[in-house]
Design a protein around this motif. Sequence first.
Motif, short mmCIF file in Angstrom:
data_model
loop_
_atom_site.label_atom_id
_atom_site.label_comp_id
_atom_site.label_asym_id
_atom_site.label_seq_id
_atom_site.Cartn_x
_atom_site.Cartn_y
_atom_site.Cartn_z
N SER A 247 17.85 1.61 10.65
CA SER A 247 16.50 1.74 10.10
C SER A 247 15.40 1.55 11.13
N PHE A 248 15.72 0.92 12.26
CA PHE A 248 14.69 0.69 13.27
C PHE A 248 14.25 1.99 13.96
N ARG A 249 14.91 3.07 13.66
CA ARG A 249 14.49 4.39 14.17
C ARG A 249 13.75 5.20 13.11
N PHE A 250 13.44 4.59 11.96
CA PHE A 250 12.84 5.33 10.86
C PHE A 250 11.35 5.05 10.69
N ASN A 251 10.75 4.38 11.66
CA ASN A 251 9.30 4.15 11.64
C ASN A 251 8.85 3.48 10.35
N LEU A 252 9.57 2.42 9.97
CA LEU A 252 9.27 1.73 8.72
C LEU A 252 8.13 0.74 8.89
N SER A 253 7.37 0.58 7.83
CA SER A 253 6.33 -0.45 7.78
C SER A 253 6.89 -1.76 7.26
N ASP B 230 0.83 -1.21 0.00
CA ASP B 230 0.00 0.00 0.00
C ASP B 230 0.86 1.26 0.00
N PRO B 231 0.43 2.30 -0.69
CA PRO B 231 1.25 3.52 -0.79
C PRO B 231 1.49 4.23 0.53
N TRP B 232 0.65 3.97 1.53
CA TRP B 232 0.86 4.64 2.82
C TRP B 232 1.97 4.01 3.63
N GLU B 233 2.46 2.85 3.23
CA GLU B 233 3.48 2.16 3.99
C GLU B 233 4.87 2.77 3.74
#
Length: 360
Positions: free
Chosen positions: A201-207, A144-147
């Motif tokens: 990357s775990f600080r970048f709020n990734l989906s 999804d584009p919101w991810e």
Amino acid sequence: MVDDDSVENIIITGADNVWLEKIDGTLVKAAPVADSDQELSFVASRSEVNARSFSSATPRLHMRLDGGSRLAAAAWVTAHPSVVIRRHRLRRVTLDDLVERDMLTHTQATFLRAAIKARKSVVVAGGQGAGKTTVVRALCAVVDPWEAIGTFETEFELHLHELKDIHPIVHAWEARPGSGGIGPDGKQAGEFTLDEALYDSFRFNLSRQIVGEVRGREVWAMIKAMESGAGSISTTHAASGEAAIRKLVTCAMEAGPHVTKELATSKLAETIDIIVQVHLETVPLDGGDKWRRSRWVSEIIHVAPGEAVKGYATTHVFRPNPAGGPAIPGTMPDELRSLERYGFDLSAYLAEDGREEDTL
């Protein structure tokens, strides 16, 4: 050649032995690119975006060109300078596009689309040039584009960060080789690894965290991404779905003697959900100087922890087609039947296999 839109791959083994793989699948011989091997030189240091050392002291090279193509080269340790340039032609591609190209069946497409939506972790395996990266791009198109997506690659190949209308939020990391001596931390000066990128990357709020090609120790970055349970995607080279597991075990053990075969196997069995095997077939055409290449998904297997002997269990959800072409329905594990709520056409799957759903 790099600017020719009809070319997908450029293969050079010496100045006068040049082959072009065209977008229609044909492989044709091309004109020499230099008068001699001595004149066949490389301009990696001139790249404005990704300069990397290439010399007799550093006789191998992997990099992306300024236009986005991927270059791999070797010299001084090979009989002739060898170069392969991969042009990433299909950047905008969907599973439906692969169905139209006869790489997938419609039912396979519904299964894979549902698996991504259900956040299953997927490894796409196959031989060199089989189309693994293209399949991964098609799987990513389901997201999804919101991810918010993080990609982790030794050289940029997915290029999701350039498709802002499809993936508006992409943090794209690229590893960087070091140079010079080894420091106290065991790294060369300037080196940046995928492990470091994934840690950050775990600080970048990734989906989702998507680790690109796995050829060695980067398998641990893949495992860490898959352990998050967010639905990761990676690729590796292997001749079959089960061989991909054995290959990844070997890659994991390259991290050092502290990684046993049992540890590597258990980690992979716990984190990988699905392996998609892509097959490349090359057949000669009339005249003998041209070949036709075809690609299709030949297996889709489900992976789960298993008995002590192997440490994992596999189920052929789609098994190889004896007649060639895309895989055909095999056995559907009960735990994957829930994919129907994400759009998997289970009725079509059972019908194609000659069975009907049992009802009470």
